[in-house]
Design a protein around this motif. Structure first.
Motif, PDB file in Angstrom:
ATOM      1  N   ARG A  62       0.846  -1.201   0.000  1.00 36.63           N
ATOM      2  CA  ARG A  62       0.000   0.000   0.000  1.00 36.63           C
ATOM      3  C   ARG A  62       0.875   1.242   0.000  1.00 36.63           C
ATOM      4  N   THR A  63       0.416   2.233  -0.706  1.00 36.44           N
ATOM      5  CA  THR A  63       1.049   3.548  -0.653  1.00 36.44           C
ATOM      6  C   THR A  63      -0.062   4.587  -0.576  1.00 36.44           C
ATOM      7  N   GLY A  64       0.345   5.786  -0.327  1.00 30.71           N
ATOM      8  CA  GLY A  64      -0.595   6.901  -0.329  1.00 30.71           C
ATOM      9  C   GLY A  64       0.114   8.126  -0.846  1.00 30.71           C
ATOM     10  N   ALA A  65      -0.480   9.251  -0.627  1.00 35.26           N
ATOM     11  CA  ALA A  65       0.110  10.507  -1.089  1.00 35.26           C
ATOM     12  C   ALA A  65       1.456  10.763  -0.424  1.00 35.26           C
ATOM     13  N   SER A  66       1.710  10.109   0.716  1.00 35.61           N
ATOM     14  CA  SER A  66       2.963  10.339   1.433  1.00 35.61           C
ATOM     15  C   SER A  66       4.127   9.513   0.885  1.00 35.61           C
ATOM     16  N   ALA A  67       3.940   8.785  -0.198  1.00 30.44           N
ATOM     17  CA  ALA A  67       5.016   7.943  -0.740  1.00 30.44           C
ATOM     18  C   ALA A  67       5.918   8.724  -1.685  1.00 30.44           C
ATOM     19  N   ALA A  68       6.075  10.000  -1.424  1.00 27.15           N
ATOM     20  CA  ALA A  68       6.903  10.844  -2.294  1.00 27.15           C
ATOM     21  C   ALA A  68       8.344  10.358  -2.289  1.00 27.15           C
ATOM     22  N   ASN A  69       8.912  10.295  -3.460  1.00 27.19           N
ATOM     23  CA  ASN A  69      10.325   9.952  -3.632  1.00 27.19           C
ATOM     24  C   ASN A  69      10.696   8.575  -3.088  1.00 27.19           C
ATOM     25  N   SER A  70       9.785   7.639  -3.073  1.00 27.32           N
ATOM     26  CA  SER A  70      10.080   6.293  -2.592  1.00 27.32           C
ATOM     27  C   SER A  70      10.322   5.365  -3.774  1.00 27.32           C
ATOM     28  N   GLN A  71      11.223   4.373  -3.561  1.00 25.86           N
ATOM     29  CA  GLN A  71      11.600   3.452  -4.630  1.00 25.86           C
ATOM     30  C   GLN A  71      11.743   2.031  -4.103  1.00 25.86           C
ATOM     31  N   LEU A  72      11.289   1.080  -4.897  1.00 22.00           N
ATOM     32  CA  LEU A  72      11.600  -0.329  -4.696  1.00 22.00           C
ATOM     33  C   LEU A  72      12.378  -0.747  -5.942  1.00 22.00           C
ATOM     34  N   ARG A  73      13.660  -1.055  -5.780  1.00 20.55           N
ATOM     35  CA  ARG A  73      14.520  -1.397  -6.918  1.00 20.55           C
ATOM     36  C   ARG A  73      15.006  -2.827  -6.773  1.00 20.55           C
ATOM     37  N   GLY A  74      14.850  -3.593  -7.826  1.00 20.19           N
ATOM     38  CA  GLY A  74      15.217  -5.012  -7.836  1.00 20.19           C
ATOM     39  C   GLY A  74      14.024  -5.782  -8.348  1.00 20.19           C
ATOM     40  N   ALA A  75      13.253  -6.377  -7.433  1.00 18.43           N
ATOM     41  CA  ALA A  75      12.016  -7.068  -7.798  1.00 18.43           C
ATOM     42  C   ALA A  75      11.110  -7.101  -6.575  1.00 18.43           C
ATOM     43  N   ALA A  76       9.817  -7.206  -6.842  1.00 21.67           N
ATOM     44  CA  ALA A  76       8.837  -7.251  -5.759  1.00 21.67           C
ATOM     45  C   ALA A  76       7.692  -8.166  -6.171  1.00 21.67           C
ATOM     46  N   ALA A  77       7.102  -8.829  -5.181  1.00 22.93           N
ATOM     47  CA  ALA A  77       5.944  -9.688  -5.417  1.00 22.93           C
ATOM     48  C   ALA A  77       4.984  -9.502  -4.247  1.00 22.93           C
ATOM     49  N   PHE A  78       3.726  -9.221  -4.572  1.00 21.86           N
ATOM     50  CA  PHE A  78       2.711  -8.998  -3.548  1.00 21.86           C
ATOM     51  C   PHE A  78       1.422  -9.681  -3.968  1.00 21.86           C
ATOM     52  N   GLY A  79       0.657 -10.137  -2.972  1.00 23.44           N
ATOM     53  CA  GLY A  79      -0.642 -10.739  -3.254  1.00 23.44           C
ATOM     54  C   GLY A  79      -1.652  -9.706  -3.721  1.00 23.44           C
ATOM     55  N   ALA A  80      -1.557  -8.494  -3.194  1.00 22.33           N
ATOM     56  CA  ALA A  80      -2.468  -7.409  -3.563  1.00 22.33           C
ATOM     57  C   ALA A  80      -1.677  -6.106  -3.552  1.00 22.33           C
ATOM     58  N   VAL A  81      -2.058  -5.191  -4.424  1.00 25.09           N
ATOM     59  CA  VAL A  81      -1.369  -3.906  -4.522  1.00 25.09           C
ATOM     60  C   VAL A  81      -2.403  -2.787  -4.542  1.00 25.09           C
TER      61      VAL A  81
END
Length: 139
Positions: A84-103
């Motif tokens: 989960r993210t919201g408006a506060s996720a400014a300048n955030s990064q996930l680099r590499g790979a990611a796997a989630f059941g729900a986004v």
């Protein structure tokens, strides 16, 4: 592999967090202590955290919801039940790979970047090695 058996592997550090500040501090402490495979039981709210790098990535398993806030930078592989993210996720990064059941990406500036080099590096840095009885002999 599901989070529960993964958490029992040698080399995996298991953590439980109370809030965003507590989680960030615990994760940073474990990473600084040399742990690169981290499993968080329950939900993980994060803000203001840089964990991993292209040369030294991390495996982060969240047995719950990962909520990404402002200024979060994760390098490596991230797995969780929900992102989960919201408006506060400014300048955030996930680099590499990611796997989630729900986004649920609801605004903000979260950047998801696939980096195969980080994954190749993880393949060399992490692993569970256990000696199987009778499988090795000195001669």
């Amino acid at each position: 592999m599901p989070p529960a058996p993964y958490g029992r592997l040698p080399g995996v550090r298991r953590l439980a967090c109370l809030d965003a500040a507590d989680c960030a501090a615990k994760l940073q402490h474990e990473y600084d202590g040399g742990h690169r495979q981290l499993l968080v039981s329950g939900d993980l709210p994060l803000t203001n955290l840089t964990l991993g790098s292209p040369a030294d990535p991390v495996v982060l398993i969240v047995n719950g919801r990962l909520t990404v806030g402002d200024e979060v930078r994760l390098h490596g592989f991230v797995f969780g039940q929900e992102l989960r993210t919201g408006a506060s996720a400014a300048n955030s990064q996930l680099r590499g790979a990611a796997a989630f059941g729900a986004v649920a990406l609801t605004g903000g500036g979260l950047s998801l970047v696939y980096e195969p080099d980080s994954l190749s590096r993880l393949n060399l840095l992490t692993g569970s090695w256990v000696r199987v009885p009778g499988s090795w002999r000195a001669s």
